[in-house]
Each structure stands twice: as C-alpha cells, then as structure tokens.
Design an enzyme around this catalytic site. Structure first.
Site, short mmCIF file in Angstrom:
data_model
loop_
_atom_site.label_atom_id
_atom_site.label_comp_id
_atom_site.label_asym_id
_atom_site.label_seq_id
_atom_site.Cartn_x
_atom_site.Cartn_y
_atom_site.Cartn_z
N ASP A 106 63.56 69.08 21.07
CA ASP A 106 63.19 70.00 19.99
C ASP A 106 64.06 71.25 20.01
OD1 ASP A 106 61.22 68.34 19.05
OD2 ASP A 106 59.62 69.27 20.25
N GLU A 129 62.03 80.17 19.85
CA GLU A 129 61.32 79.01 19.34
C GLU A 129 59.85 79.10 19.74
OE1 GLU A 129 62.57 75.75 21.63
OE2 GLU A 129 61.14 74.34 20.78
N ASP A 178 64.25 75.79 24.18
CA ASP A 178 64.18 74.97 25.39
C ASP A 178 65.35 74.00 25.48
OD1 ASP A 178 61.91 75.91 26.72
OD2 ASP A 178 60.61 74.93 25.23
N ASP A 220 65.27 70.95 25.66
CA ASP A 220 64.79 69.60 25.36
C ASP A 220 65.20 69.22 23.93
OD1 ASP A 220 63.20 71.10 23.74
OD2 ASP A 220 61.33 70.67 24.80
#
Ligand code: TSJ
Length: 646
Positions: free
Chosen positions: A515, A438, A511, A513
């Site tokens: 996103d 990403e 990640d 998180d």
C-alpha cells in the site's frame, strides 16, 4: 547549329530582355512580396527556392543526388545530377530556356517538361526571384556533351550563355550570393536551419540523396550531413520518435495512403508514451505550420476511429462515454503529407491549407485504413485506448487541482490551509519540512512526535488504501490531492511558481509495504507530471522508516534492510534481540521521532527525475485492467529512490 567553346548560344539582347529586366526590378523594389521577408527567413528561403527545382527534377525521376554547399562570403552552391536546365532557344522568348528561367518572373512551370507542376504559396516563385535578389548568380548546365555557363548580377545578364567545356555528365549547378543591400539584417546562413529543412525534404521525397556541406572557413569548422531515407514519411516518424526520447506503443509505424483523381495523401503515425503529440502536416512538401483541412481531418478522424473501435469492441466501461480527441492524441507522433494540383493557402503566413476536397480524402483513408489496422492489431489497440483513458483521468485530476488552487484564497488574501494540515510555527521556506503521511493514525503520532518549530504534518487518506479495491484512476481522479497542492503553495502545471513553495523538504512518509508503495507511486507520478520542478530542484524526499530494531543490553541499532539487520547482529556478537517495526501507524510518537523524523538520525532518500519517471511509467501501467500483474509489479518495485540523504 554547331556550338564552340565561348561562343554565345544566342545573339545580343532585343526588346524581350528589356522586359525581362523590368520584371526583376519589381522584385528588388518589393522583395517581401516575393520571398515573405528580407530577414533571416527570406535569406534561407532563397536556398529552398533553388533546391525545390532540383527536387522536382528528382520527383520526375531524373535526379537522385542534390548537394547544397555553404561557401565563404555568404555564397551558396546547389548542385544536382538531373538532366540540366534546357539550354535550347525558347520559341516564345527567342532566348535560351535557362535564361528565361533566371530572368523572367514566374518562369517556373511555364516551359514544358514534367517538373514544376506542384506549387503554392511562396513555393515555386522561382529562380528568377533568387537571381534578382543576388549580388551575382552563376548557372552551369551539363547536358552530357557541353558545359554551359551564364552569369547575372542583381538579375541582369552580364555574360551570354557560353560553352565553357565538355562533359559526359548531366546536371545543374547554381551558385549565388544573396545581395547584402537587400538582406540588411543578416547574410549569414544557419547550418542547422538548412539542415532541418533539407532533412524534412528528404523524408518527404523518399529515395533522394541530399547533402549539406559547410565549407565556410571564416566562422565555422567544416561540417557536412547527408540524408537518404528509403522509408519516406515512415522514416520521418521514426526520426521524430527518436527525438522525443519516448517509448513506442505500437510495434511499428502505421502507414496509410490513398489517392483520388489528382490528389494523394500519405500518413504515417505511431503512439508513444509522451504526454503531448507531434503532428506535422505538409502540402506539396511545404510544411503547413498552421495546419489546415488535411491536418484537421486527420485529427478528427483519428479520434473518431479510436472511439468507434473502442465502442465496437467494448473497450470502454460506460457505453455512452466518448474519449476526447485530445486524450486520444496524447503521445501521437504523425506526419501527414498531401499532394494536390491546386493548393490553396490561407492565413498571413500562407502556411495553412484551405482545400476542402483533400480533407475528405484524408478522412476516408483514416476511417477505413486505421480502423482496419486496429482490428488487425487488437493488442496495440488496447494499449492505445488505455493510454487515452489514462490521459483523460490525468487531465480531469489536473483540472480539479487547478480549480482547487484558484479557489483557495481566504480572508485578507491569505491562503486558507487545508483542515488536515498541522502546520509548523516557522514560515521560513528554506528551513521547514512537510511530511505527507499515509493514514490518520500515523498522522496523529507524527503530529505528536515532530519538532513543531519546523515540521508540518499532512495526513493524506483517512485509512489505508487497498490496491485491489481502489482503482488508481479513482484515487487520482478525485480531489484527494488538493490538500497537498494547497499546502505546498506553488500551484501546478503552467501556474507553478517555485517562489511560492512553503517548505524546503517535502517528505513522502509511507510504509515499506504494497500500500505504501502504491501511495508513493501516485504521489511521485503526480509531482512528475504537474510539479516536475519540485523534483528537479531536489525538494522531494521519501522517508525511510526502519524495518527492524536490533538490540543487546543498552546498545541498539535501527536496520533499514535485511542485510543491515544481519550486519548489526554480527556487530553485537552474533546474538541480539530483533524487533520488527510494525507500520508507521503503530509507532508511538517517540519512536517515530527517533527513527524517521529526527534529522540527526533519520535516513531519507532524495527523489530524482529518473525515479519519478519510473513511477510515472509504473502508474501508466497500473491503469491497466488486470489486478494481478499490477499487484505483482508493485511488489517487485516497492522501492524507488536512490540518492541517499540523511
Ligand atoms: F531553377 C533553378 F535554376 F533554380 C534550378 C533548376 C536550380 C538547380 C540547382 C537545378 C535546377 C534543375 C532543373 N535541375 N534540373 C532541372 N531540370 C529541368 O529544368 C528540366 C530538364 C529537362 C526537361 C525536359 O523536358 O527535357 C524539363 C525540365 C524542367
């Protein structure tokens, strides 16, 4: 006339019976003309032919139980508790009606009574055909007083209709042995084939009890089934839904029906989370495998009604947009059953209905009643439309991806790899790994930190995606996934070929998180829908970058969870330095190697089909309009994978 035990009901046979025999001789000469084939299908058809008569008796309201028994030596017995085939002398033929039924071709329907009015195609050619194609056949009729019996061999009468006992019951028992000189392929009945057909008949004729009993001692364990469906085709749809193991989108099965003159139509339907549809159509209880006017009218009108509702109630973003029929059909499970007096069957298999008037009836019913249903159930309507929109987006994405994988061949027939791919040196697909990363900055670190011999890096998006800004369908619908498909080399959908896979491990690196979770969901959904074999064969992994570094002096540990962090602090004597890792994008190449890329120390999760199925569900849900529940859902489901793999 007084009838005694073993007394012939009629005298010996005259010229009529000679005619009879000639008629059935034609059936034996050209059996295919009468039952379609002399293979396994034809063999089973004999049973349906007999059972259909009992079902007609049930539809006339005189019978509620039908039993089919499989006996040794290829023998079949069908029993019902109807009125019994009439045994009186048929005025035209001068012989008992039951004898007419078994010895005169096309006798069905020609002898009074309420039954036999529905027939078409191969259906209803009658008991005489079964008789002609059987080594022997015996019929027993109980009329509430006497039990009558007659025996035939290869269609020929071998005993008169005789009274063999007395009874207070009524009903018909037909026992027959298909002639092995006719059915040369096989004379062995398949239990499940009969089961499927009898179940289907039970659904289409609500309230009849149908039993199948396997009494064969030579091949199988004895087994039996019994069907009784009060709900008719509604129960059928429930049954089909259970079979595909998908969730329902409507609270209950939608039931629509109507009739006009001598035609009637019944429709039961429900939308599910499946990607294909299951629409079964029937005419006069015959399965019209090739569809026809009734099924086509159903498909067209469902599409029209859903579109009309979506427009009328402003459910589509662009007014001019129409949802495609195939997208509206996605997940639909339906049974369409029509009855008509003059069914016309087309096509080689006689399994396609041709009557146009029944199409009009189906169209009118669906137009009025399905629209009304959607109006009265706005929440369900919304779900159905959202599902169709999701289907449409997925279809377009797949098309783009397919186009991309076709146009990828470069000079010398060698596939041109995506510009963004930093490939590895080795081309041994059993040893190589590709990291789908990403973001560009993380991609840069990964390129520097990797082992270039066997690790390839493919950054996906230029910058991080913001869930609130980028609608999922936008991401999914454009060609952002094309580089992934090209790099993997397998193609997608029906063109998928695992032999062409260029890497052993496909690692999604995002990640921990919101996103990152979003990107995992997108990729997993994509793999699940278009390359499920990659998941099944265990090629898809999720990288697990650590969340914390816990250190004290020269000792340090990477922790992947808060619990792990606490554990390491404990191990280091209760106090330690804790550094929180920032996103992948902020790790330097060495850190990335040490924590996430190096096979010696990294933690990766291998994705299972159930992980991916969950992602897929999530994705479908994410297609919804509201941002807040989507975001919340992503946060709550940030971690998908299970199987630990280091
Ligand atoms: F046709 C057959 F031999 F294949 C067959 C017919 C086989 C079996 C197992 C059952 C039947 C059958 C026929 N069951 N019930 C009937 N009913 C009549 O034939 C019947 C009885 C009475 C009247 C009436 O008008 O009184 C009319 C019919 C058609």
């Amino acid at each position: 006339m007084e009838e005694n035990l073993n007394t012939p009901v009629s005298g010996s046979y005259d010229e009529n019976s000679i005619q009879v025999l000639e008629g059935l001789e034609a059936v034996r000469k050209r059996p295919g003309m009468y039952i379609g084939s002399t293979g396994e299908r034809g063999l089973h058809h004999l049973v349906y032919e007999i059972v259909d008569n009992s079902i007609d008796e049930a539809l006339a309201g005189y019978c509620d139980k039908i039993t089919v028994e499989l006996l040794d030596d290829g023998i079949i017995r069908v029993t019902d508790n109807g009125r019994g085939i009439p045994v009186g002398i048929n005025p035209q033929k001068g012989i008992p009606t039951v004898t007419v039924v078994f010895t005169i071709l096309h006798a069905g329907g020609k002898f009074g009574g309420g039954g036999y009015k529905v027939s078409g195609g191969l259906h209803g050619v009658g008991a005489s055909v079964v008789n002609a194609l059987s080594s022997w056949l015996e019929v027993e009729v109980s009329d509430g007083k006497n039990i009558y019996k007659q025996r035939y061999e290869k269609g020929n009468i071998v005993t008169d209709l005789e009274i063999i006992g007395t009874t207070d019951k009524t009903g018909t028992v037909v026992t027959f042995k298909p002639d092995p000189t006719i059915f040369t392929d096989t004379t062995t009945y398949d239990y499940d084939t009969l089961l499927t057909r009898l179940r289907e008949q039970s659904f289409l004729n609500a309230g009849i009890r149908v039993a199948l009993v396997d009494k064969r001692t030579d091949v199988y364990e004895p087994k039996s089934d019994e069907f009784y469906y009060e709900g008719g085709i509604r129960s059928y749809v429930e049954f089909l839904l259970e079979g595909i193991k998908k969730e329902r989108l409507n609270n209950e099965v939608i039931y629509l029906s109507g009739e006009k003159q001598d035609e009637s139509a019944e429709i039961a339907l429900i939308w599910s989370t499946a990607y294909d549809n299951k629409i079964m159509s029937f005419a006069n209880t015959l399965h019209t495998i090739d569809g026809g006017t009734h099924e086509q009218a159903f498909r067209q009108t469902v599409a029209r009604v859903v579109n009309k509702y979506a427009h009328d109630f402003k459910k589509l973003k662009v007014d001019s947009d129409n949802l495609k029929g195939e997208d509206i059909m996605e997940g639909l499970v339906a049974v369409v059953s029509v009855k008509l007096s003059d069914a016309q069957f087309e096509s080689q298999t006689k399994a396609k209905l041709g009557n146009t008037s029944i199409g009009t009836l189906v169209r009118n019913i669906v137009n009025d009643k399905l629209y009304q249903y959607l109006e009265e159930h706005p929440n369900e309507a919304k779900i159905v439309i959202e599902k169709a929109i999701a289907a449409s987006n997925a279809r377009e994405a797949a098309q783009k991806a397919r186009d991309a994988s076709r146009n990828k061949a470069g000079i010398g027939g060698k596939t041109r790899m995506p510009e963004k791919l930093t490939d590895c040196i080795s081309d041994d697909p059993t040893k190589t790994e590709i990291f789908i990363v990403e973001g560009d900055s993380a991609g840069g670190s990964a390129v520097e930190g990797r082992n270039s011999t066997y690790q390839a890096i493919l950054p996906l998006w230029g910058k991080m995606l913001n869930v609130e800004k980028a609608r999922d369908d936008k991401v999914y619908g454009n060609d952002k996934l094309t580089p992934v498909i090209v790099a993997l080399g397998t193609g997608i959908g029906e063109n998928f070929d695992i032999e062409k896979l260029r890497y052993d491990k496909i690692v999604i690196m995002a990640d921990a998180d919101v996103d990152g979770s979003h990107i995992r969901t997108l990729l997993l959904t994509f793999f699940f829908r278009y390359m499920p074999q990659l998941i099944e064969t265990g090629h898809i992994y999720l990288a697990q970058p650590p969340l914390y570094r816990v250190s004290k002096g020269k000792k340090h540990f990477d922790a992947f969870t808060d619990e792990e962090k606490a554990k390491y602090i404990e191990e280091l004597g209760g106090t330690a330095d804790v550094q929180r890792y920032k996103g992948l994008g902020e790790m330097d190449p060495d850190q990335l190697w040490e924590t996430t890329l190096n096979p010696e120390v990294r933690t990766m999760l291998r994705v299972t089909m159930s992980d991916a199925a969950l992602a897929d569900e999530t994705f479908t849900m994410l297609m919804g309009e509201e941002v807040e529940p989507r975001k919340q859902f992503i946060e709550e489901n940030a971690v998908f994978a299970t199987d630990l793999d280091i």
